[in-house]
Design an enzyme around this catalytic site. Sequence first.
Site, PDB file in Angstrom:
ATOM      1  N   LYS A  97       0.812  -1.226   0.000  1.00  0.00           N
ATOM      2  CA  LYS A  97       0.000   0.000   0.000  1.00  0.00           C
ATOM      3  C   LYS A  97       0.846   1.277   0.000  1.00  0.00           C
ATOM      4  O   LYS A  97       0.419   2.298  -0.521  1.00  0.00           O
ATOM      5  CB  LYS A  97      -0.945   0.023   1.201  1.00  0.00           C
ATOM      6  CG  LYS A  97      -2.143  -0.902   1.028  1.00  0.00           C
ATOM      7  CD  LYS A  97      -3.225  -0.592   2.047  1.00  0.00           C
ATOM      8  CE  LYS A  97      -4.469  -1.425   1.800  1.00  0.00           C
ATOM      9  NZ  LYS A  97      -4.273  -2.854   2.192  1.00  0.00           N
ATOM     10  N   GLU A 124     -10.813   7.011   4.400  1.00  0.00           N
ATOM     11  CA  GLU A 124     -11.407   6.134   5.403  1.00  0.00           C
ATOM     12  C   GLU A 124     -10.474   4.945   5.564  1.00  0.00           C
ATOM     13  O   GLU A 124      -9.632   4.687   4.706  1.00  0.00           O
ATOM     14  CB  GLU A 124     -12.781   5.637   4.949  1.00  0.00           C
ATOM     15  CG  GLU A 124     -12.755   4.521   3.916  1.00  0.00           C
ATOM     16  CD  GLU A 124     -12.380   4.996   2.518  1.00  0.00           C
ATOM     17  OE1 GLU A 124     -12.460   6.211   2.247  1.00  0.00           O
ATOM     18  OE2 GLU A 124     -11.982   4.136   1.702  1.00  0.00           O
ATOM     19  N   SER A 127       1.806  -9.712  -0.795  1.00  0.00           N
ATOM     20  CA  SER A 127       1.470  -8.282  -0.693  1.00  0.00           C
ATOM     21  C   SER A 127       1.806  -7.670   0.658  1.00  0.00           C
ATOM     22  O   SER A 127       2.018  -6.460   0.746  1.00  0.00           O
ATOM     23  CB  SER A 127      -0.013  -8.081  -1.009  1.00  0.00           C
ATOM     24  OG  SER A 127      -0.822  -8.902  -0.188  1.00  0.00           O
TER      25      SER A 127
HETATM   26  C1  LIG Z   1      -5.123  -3.927   1.719  1.00  0.00           C
HETATM   27  C2  LIG Z   1      -4.378  -5.167   1.440  1.00  0.00           C
HETATM   28  C3  LIG Z   1      -4.746  -6.033   0.380  1.00  0.00           C
HETATM   29  C4  LIG Z   1      -5.967  -5.826  -0.468  1.00  0.00           C
HETATM   30  O1  LIG Z   1      -5.928  -4.708  -1.310  1.00  0.00           O
HETATM   31  P1  LIG Z   1      -5.760  -4.807  -2.874  1.00  0.00           P
HETATM   32  O2  LIG Z   1      -6.131  -3.440  -3.338  1.00  0.00           O
HETATM   33  O3  LIG Z   1      -6.679  -5.863  -3.400  1.00  0.00           O
HETATM   34  O4  LIG Z   1      -4.356  -5.149  -3.137  1.00  0.00           O
HETATM   35  C5  LIG Z   1      -3.959  -7.143   0.143  1.00  0.00           C
HETATM   36  N1  LIG Z   1      -2.874  -7.422   0.887  1.00  0.00           N
HETATM   37  C6  LIG Z   1      -2.491  -6.628   1.920  1.00  0.00           C
HETATM   38  C7  LIG Z   1      -1.299  -7.010   2.712  1.00  0.00           C
HETATM   39  C8  LIG Z   1      -3.234  -5.475   2.235  1.00  0.00           C
HETATM   40  O5  LIG Z   1      -2.850  -4.708   3.255  1.00  0.00           O
END
Ligand SMILES: *Cc1c(COP(=O)(O)O)cnc(C)c1O
Length: 399
Positions: free
Chosen positions: A94, A116, A383
Amino acid sequence: MKYNERKMPDENGFFGEYGGQIIPPELASIMNEIKDAYLEISQTDAFKNELNDLYKHYVGRPSPIFFAKRLTAKQGGAKIFLKREDLNHTGAHKINHCLGEALLAKHMGKTKVLAETGAGQHGVALATACALVDIKCEIHMGEIDIEKEHPNVTKMKILGCDIVSVSRGTKTLKDAVDSAFEEYVKDPVNYLYAIGSVVGPHPFPMMVRDFQTIVGTEARQQFLDAQGKLPDVITACIGGGSNAIGLFTAFLDDDSVRIVGVEPAGKGLDTEEHAATMTKGKKGGLHGYKCYNLEDDDGNPLPVYSIASGLDYPGVGPQHCLLKDLGRVEYTSVDDDACVDAFMTLSRTEGIIPALESAHAVAYAMQEAKNMSADESILVNLSGRGDKDADFIADKLNL
Ligand SMILES: *Cc1c(COP(=O)(O)O)cnc(C)c1O
């Protein structure tokens, strides 16, 4: 068909029939100002250099690709590789788009960035970026979420952001969206609403995607350099779809690469407790844009569920909807049990505790590897890291 030559989105912000701006005309004109400013500023050397410098020296990019050898051996079949977005500063992907949005706000002369947050992940990433570029940050959060997500609330406070506690309605994400939005429209000339994924009205699905494409651009080159070929499958979890589109974009024209998005099947696709928007959703409007979404017969968003709060969203980015219809990306789902199993297995075979969101993609890779041969490979976008989920899992499994 060359995907990256196709204009995605078109001038009006449509990805095929999806996306666009389903908002009142006054707001559309503000969104178009943001779009014009973005298209201009993001092409300047000053902006590009500043952002790339932050990616390198602040976020710690490029994030490495790691061969998960023990996990691969345990599953049998294709080699599993991880793109380590969990190693970024703040622990997830993010930060890539939050830095972009905060810098854009700064360059546009905005005085405040608003958003938000549900579980607080977007709030912390945005508060971090705003502290760094020196711009005021205001995060709206439901009263119930504030109580539940205490560590993230504390972090946001330390980072100097104003937290607005939302006590109306459900006291969760849905009402936090409304509350943040009401504040935003009080002075949209001076404020920027920073959306947390590739969703919302044009230009956000485009902008957030552009800021995330660094993930796939790096990964493609790193993989070629290390393996001398492309992966056979790439995969990522899908909430709104930002980490997934970030990985996928650089590979869209590589016909040999299968691309798979993984949604949360929660307690099962045949229950009402999931967030498998692509699999079970229908086309409609939501939060200012058109996409596949989970709604009731009157067109109201359904209360969706996932064990991973970052995937708990009733819509999905418009570009994903188009890529599904075009057949370029496959969308599948993984349930809570498989997610928890992947969370524990990755932790114990590789010493990497993944975010529960990311564990959905890991679970898919673990299943799919078995159907593939040992000279093939799967690249998973990891992610984020799972510190935030550790206590929850320990409780759940009585560790
Ligand atoms: C917020 C988040 C997601 C989901 O968001 P996407 O916009 O679908 O990528 C996925 N993995 C992590 C670690 C997150 O913090």
